[in-house]
Design a protein around this motif. Sequence first.
Motif, PDB file in Angstrom:
ATOM      1  N   ILE A 247     -41.925 -56.891  19.271  1.00  0.00           N
ATOM      2  CA  ILE A 247     -42.614 -58.079  18.765  1.00  0.00           C
ATOM      3  C   ILE A 247     -43.547 -57.672  17.636  1.00  0.00           C
ATOM      4  O   ILE A 247     -44.369 -56.757  17.784  1.00  0.00           O
ATOM      5  N   VAL A 248     -43.414 -58.346  16.518  1.00  0.00           N
ATOM      6  CA  VAL A 248     -44.234 -58.084  15.330  1.00  0.00           C
ATOM      7  C   VAL A 248     -45.043 -59.332  15.004  1.00  0.00           C
ATOM      8  O   VAL A 248     -44.499 -60.440  14.974  1.00  0.00           O
ATOM      9  N   ASP A 249     -46.348 -59.168  14.780  1.00  0.00           N
ATOM     10  CA  ASP A 249     -47.142 -60.270  14.242  1.00  0.00           C
ATOM     11  C   ASP A 249     -47.823 -59.801  12.964  1.00  0.00           C
ATOM     12  O   ASP A 249     -47.509 -58.725  12.444  1.00  0.00           O
ATOM     13  N   PHE A 250     -48.713 -60.600  12.420  1.00  0.00           N
ATOM     14  CA  PHE A 250     -49.384 -60.211  11.181  1.00  0.00           C
ATOM     15  C   PHE A 250     -50.818 -60.718  11.203  1.00  0.00           C
ATOM     16  O   PHE A 250     -51.174 -61.576  12.009  1.00  0.00           O
ATOM     17  N   ILE A 251     -51.638 -60.154  10.332  1.00  0.00           N
ATOM     18  CA  ILE A 251     -53.010 -60.620  10.211  1.00  0.00           C
ATOM     19  C   ILE A 251     -52.972 -62.002   9.569  1.00  0.00           C
ATOM     20  O   ILE A 251     -52.524 -62.168   8.443  1.00  0.00           O
ATOM     21  N   CYS A 252     -53.430 -62.991  10.312  1.00  0.00           N
ATOM     22  CA  CYS A 252     -53.224 -64.395   9.955  1.00  0.00           C
ATOM     23  C   CYS A 252     -54.564 -65.083   9.718  1.00  0.00           C
ATOM     24  O   CYS A 252     -55.460 -64.995  10.550  1.00  0.00           O
ATOM     25  N   LYS A 253     -54.681 -65.766   8.599  1.00  0.00           N
ATOM     26  CA  LYS A 253     -55.893 -66.541   8.335  1.00  0.00           C
ATOM     27  C   LYS A 253     -55.848 -67.893   9.036  1.00  0.00           C
ATOM     28  O   LYS A 253     -56.794 -68.312   9.688  1.00  0.00           O
ATOM     29  N   SER A 254     -54.726 -68.592   8.892  1.00  0.00           N
ATOM     30  CA  SER A 254     -54.550 -69.899   9.531  1.00  0.00           C
ATOM     31  C   SER A 254     -53.167 -70.437   9.178  1.00  0.00           C
ATOM     32  O   SER A 254     -52.481 -69.905   8.306  1.00  0.00           O
TER      33      SER A 254
ATOM     34  N   SER B 297     -48.659 -58.247  20.404  1.00  0.00           N
ATOM     35  CA  SER B 297     -47.495 -57.691  19.723  1.00  0.00           C
ATOM     36  C   SER B 297     -47.418 -56.185  19.923  1.00  0.00           C
ATOM     37  O   SER B 297     -48.335 -55.548  20.441  1.00  0.00           O
ATOM     38  N   ASP B 298     -46.297 -55.605  19.484  1.00  0.00           N
ATOM     39  CA  ASP B 298     -46.139 -54.156  19.431  1.00  0.00           C
ATOM     40  C   ASP B 298     -46.622 -53.608  18.094  1.00  0.00           C
ATOM     41  O   ASP B 298     -47.091 -52.470  18.009  1.00  0.00           O
ATOM     42  N   ILE B 299     -46.470 -54.420  17.057  1.00  0.00           N
ATOM     43  CA  ILE B 299     -46.784 -54.008  15.684  1.00  0.00           C
ATOM     44  C   ILE B 299     -47.448 -55.179  14.963  1.00  0.00           C
ATOM     45  O   ILE B 299     -47.043 -56.325  15.131  1.00  0.00           O
TER      46      ILE B 299
END
Length: 220
Positions: free
Chosen positions: A97-104, A189-191
């Motif tokens: 599972i990959v996520d990202f730095i999210c503002k909105s 997430s994993d990453i």
Amino acid sequence: RDFCLSRGLGDVYKRQGGYVGGAIYNKDFSVSHFISNNPADLALLRQSKYSQSQTCGIYKEVKRLLMAGEKVLICGTPCQMAALRRFLNKDYENLIIVDFICKSITSPKFYAKYLDYWERKVGSQLVSFKFKDKELGWRSLVKRFDFKNGKTMYSRAQDNDLYSMAYHGNIVSRPSCYFCQFKGFPRMSDITIADFWGVENIHPEIDDDKGVSVCLLYTS
């Protein structure tokens, strides 16, 4: 928001015969989640997409693939990936599972109206759109519009682009984004991937204004 699947991660998984999931543009440039094991589809998952992604059916499809023994790598917002963890209710060795730095996440209605504004302004149908085109540099945050009549238009954040003003002004985000429960640690997430803003202060030798990524790893 920034649905950007890391090229390296996706390519490796494709070579291993796995499925890769993330956000793609539909024909009307709305955004939805998609998963495939066809290498030709990987390009659809790249690029930033600053609008809420429709995830209807994607969690069930991920679970079906995992239970069939398929390798799966999927990318989405931190809240979407936390929802996936909750839905699966167990760990799978064949899942990353990959996520990202999210503002909105921005209002899809506002996003649709923004694209409609540009079509009316140019007087032609939009055939291609990029939220962060690098032709004029990474830091310029340039949106590129290609139209059916052959015209190409650019709109930069520093030139009072309407979308940038609304997004960075925090006036078109989902109400839940103002009280995000998933932006910190521990991550679900994993990453985590993101743009490496501030790289010029840490590794100026690799700062070429073409974009530098950050990749945070949490699991073996």
